[in-house]
Design a protein around this motif. Structure first.
Motif, PDB file in Angstrom:
ATOM      1  N   PRO A   1       0.807  -1.224   0.000  1.00  0.00           N
ATOM      2  CA  PRO A   1       0.000   0.000   0.000  1.00  0.00           C
ATOM      3  C   PRO A   1       0.840   1.273   0.000  1.00  0.00           C
ATOM      4  N   ALA A   2       2.003   1.237   0.643  1.00  0.00           N
ATOM      5  CA  ALA A   2       2.845   2.438   0.722  1.00  0.00           C
ATOM      6  C   ALA A   2       3.561   2.721  -0.585  1.00  0.00           C
ATOM      7  N   ALA A   3       3.476   1.821  -1.546  1.00  0.00           N
ATOM      8  CA  ALA A   3       4.229   1.981  -2.787  1.00  0.00           C
ATOM      9  C   ALA A   3       3.612   3.004  -3.726  1.00  0.00           C
ATOM     10  N   GLY A   4       2.347   3.318  -3.525  1.00  0.00           N
ATOM     11  CA  GLY A   4       1.642   4.188  -4.463  1.00  0.00           C
ATOM     12  C   GLY A   4       0.560   3.386  -5.152  1.00  0.00           C
ATOM     13  N   PRO A   5       0.261   3.674  -6.408  1.00  0.00           N
ATOM     14  CA  PRO A   5      -0.752   2.904  -7.121  1.00  0.00           C
ATOM     15  C   PRO A   5      -0.435   1.407  -7.104  1.00  0.00           C
ATOM     16  N   ALA A   6      -1.472   0.594  -6.960  1.00  0.00           N
ATOM     17  CA  ALA A   6      -1.277  -0.850  -6.870  1.00  0.00           C
ATOM     18  C   ALA A   6      -0.855  -1.413  -8.220  1.00  0.00           C
ATOM     19  N   VAL A   7       0.317  -2.028  -8.252  1.00  0.00           N
ATOM     20  CA  VAL A   7       0.811  -2.699  -9.446  1.00  0.00           C
ATOM     21  C   VAL A   7       1.345  -4.053  -9.025  1.00  0.00           C
ATOM     22  N   ASP A   8       0.722  -5.109  -9.497  1.00  0.00           N
ATOM     23  CA  ASP A   8       1.161  -6.473  -9.218  1.00  0.00           C
ATOM     24  C   ASP A   8       1.465  -7.152 -10.549  1.00  0.00           C
ATOM     25  N   LEU A   9       2.748  -7.263 -10.880  1.00  0.00           N
ATOM     26  CA  LEU A   9       3.135  -7.824 -12.169  1.00  0.00           C
ATOM     27  C   LEU A   9       2.767  -9.302 -12.284  1.00  0.00           C
ATOM     28  N   ALA A  10       2.507  -9.950 -11.152  1.00  0.00           N
ATOM     29  CA  ALA A  10       2.175 -11.373 -11.185  1.00  0.00           C
ATOM     30  C   ALA A  10       0.735 -11.622 -11.609  1.00  0.00           C
ATOM     31  N   THR A  11      -0.126 -10.611 -11.475  1.00  0.00           N
ATOM     32  CA  THR A  11      -1.551 -10.846 -11.733  1.00  0.00           C
ATOM     33  C   THR A  11      -2.153  -9.940 -12.801  1.00  0.00           C
ATOM     34  N   MET A  12      -1.561  -8.785 -13.039  1.00  0.00           N
ATOM     35  CA  MET A  12      -2.134  -7.845 -14.006  1.00  0.00           C
ATOM     36  C   MET A  12      -1.863  -8.316 -15.430  1.00  0.00           C
ATOM     37  N   ASP A  13      -2.803  -8.008 -16.336  1.00  0.00           N
ATOM     38  CA  ASP A  13      -2.522  -8.290 -17.740  1.00  0.00           C
ATOM     39  C   ASP A  13      -1.925  -7.033 -18.384  1.00  0.00           C
ATOM     40  N   ALA A  14      -1.466  -7.183 -19.612  1.00  0.00           N
ATOM     41  CA  ALA A  14      -0.746  -6.089 -20.269  1.00  0.00           C
ATOM     42  C   ALA A  14      -1.625  -4.858 -20.454  1.00  0.00           C
ATOM     43  N   ARG A  15      -2.902  -5.056 -20.738  1.00  0.00           N
ATOM     44  CA  ARG A  15      -3.798  -3.915 -20.944  1.00  0.00           C
ATOM     45  C   ARG A  15      -3.961  -3.125 -19.652  1.00  0.00           C
ATOM     46  N   GLN A  16      -4.203  -3.833 -18.540  1.00  0.00           N
ATOM     47  CA  GLN A  16      -4.347  -3.149 -17.253  1.00  0.00           C
ATOM     48  C   GLN A  16      -3.080  -2.381 -16.891  1.00  0.00           C
ATOM     49  N   LEU A  17      -1.941  -3.024 -17.086  1.00  0.00           N
ATOM     50  CA  LEU A  17      -0.684  -2.374 -16.735  1.00  0.00           C
ATOM     51  C   LEU A  17      -0.392  -1.201 -17.663  1.00  0.00           C
ATOM     52  N   ALA A  18      -0.754  -1.331 -18.923  1.00  0.00           N
ATOM     53  CA  ALA A  18      -0.535  -0.229 -19.868  1.00  0.00           C
ATOM     54  C   ALA A  18      -1.315   1.012 -19.441  1.00  0.00           C
ATOM     55  N   GLU A  19      -2.500   0.832 -18.907  1.00  0.00           N
ATOM     56  CA  GLU A  19      -3.288   1.971 -18.443  1.00  0.00           C
ATOM     57  C   GLU A  19      -2.584   2.675 -17.284  1.00  0.00           C
TER      58      GLU A  19
END
Length: 308
Positions: free
Chosen positions: A35-53
């Motif tokens: 949570p302290a990192a900023g916006p939630a980004v989990d490379l293990a679960t996100m797909d490329a479209r979600q991460l691109a946004e």
């Protein structure tokens, strides 16, 4: 310059962010699973479209990927270390194709080498276990993505704030509750393996240089101390820093990787040529800084350990 650091609350990511933050004209951006990192980004679960946004919302000029797993089962390691970089590269191609990507790899990607050998970046890669294999898959994903990228193939990190997920941090957790008791015994695995230790602050400086260097860089650069040191020397150095008066016994079952990879040493010439980078901290300084950083933390209960 807008620099996005993924895994910014982790050990390597935190140190990299600390040094990047001091650069003039830089706006540091952070993201990760914590949570302290900023916006939630989990490379293990996100797909490329979600991460691109998410990436598009940051509009970064450079991305530093410090997210990674050093322990867990093969599925966890593959999701974070192999799938994660592949998804990140796909997202960058869509949302920030001109951004430089600095990705942290691992010397474990090389696997077993001959005793006395310093491996260069073009050496054969024969990782000995799931960790090295998944890190190598991540490196392949980055180098094949067609981006402005560089993989920093990091040796064994040591230095201030080392977490218990790695051997230096775990040994500290055993030494602290033992104190100066002459009757204390710390049980470890076989410490005869040689490893190439590199201070976390030197790793962070390499990240800064790789992120800001003009022009294209080699696809892979070794970032290490450049010399092999017995793991036993690291442990006994920590014991001296802790003023430990007890005994260290190598009675536990060691890790499979320690048996398979008895020697690890990286040639760091290419990093000196491409980045002007050489390590500034020796092992004694790294050990002293690690112990100093651990003194004010709550003392954990002693527990057994093994070499990774």
């Amino acid at each position: 310059m807008r620099i996005l650091v993924l895994g910014i609350t982790g050990y390597l990511g935190g140190h990299a962010a600390e040094q990047l933050r001091t650069l003039p004209g830089v706006r540091l951006l952070g993201a990760g699973r914590a949570p302290a990192a900023g916006p939630a980004v989990d490379l293990a679960t996100m797909d490329a479209r979600q991460l691109a946004e998410v990436v598009a919302s940051f509009a970064p000029d450079a991305v530093v990927n410090c997210a990674g797993a050093v322990s867990g089962d093969a599925v966890t390691l593959a999701e974070v270390n192999a799938r994660g970089p592949a998804v990140l590269c796909a997202a960058l191609r869509e949302a920030a194709p001109r951004a430089r990507l600095v990705h942290l790899g691992s010397a474990a990607e090389y696997g077993p080498t001959a005793h006395g050998e310093r491996v260069t970046e073009d050496a054969a890669t024969r990782p000995a276990g799931p960790y090295g294999a998944t890190k190598l898959a991540g490196t392949v994903a980055v180098t094949a993505a067609g981006l402005d990228s560089v993989v920093l193939r990091v040796g064994n990190p040591v230095g201030p704030g080392a977490p218990p997920a790695g051997l230096p941090g775990r040994v500290v957790r055993q030494l602290r509750p033992a104190g100066a008791d002459p009757g204390a015994v710390v049980h470890l695995g076989d410490l005869s393996a040689y490893r190439d230790f590199v201070d976390v602050r030197d790793i962070a400086r390499a990240v800064v240089l790789a992120t800001t260097a003009p022009g294209p860089l080699p696809p892979v650069l070794n970032i290490a101390g450049g010399q092999a040191v017995p793991v036993r020397e690291l442990v006994h150095g920590l014991a001296r820093a802790a003023e430990f008066r007890g005994r260290i016994e190598e009675t536990l079952h060691g890790s499979a990787r320690s048996a398979d990879v008895s020697w690890q040493c990286s040639d760091i010439t290419a990093a000196a040529d491409a980045l002007g980078w050489v390590p500034r901290y020796g092992l004694e300084e790294s050990v002293a800084a690690l112990w100093a950083s651990a003194r004010d933390e709550p003392a954990p209960e002693p527990a057994g350990d093994r070499v990774r």
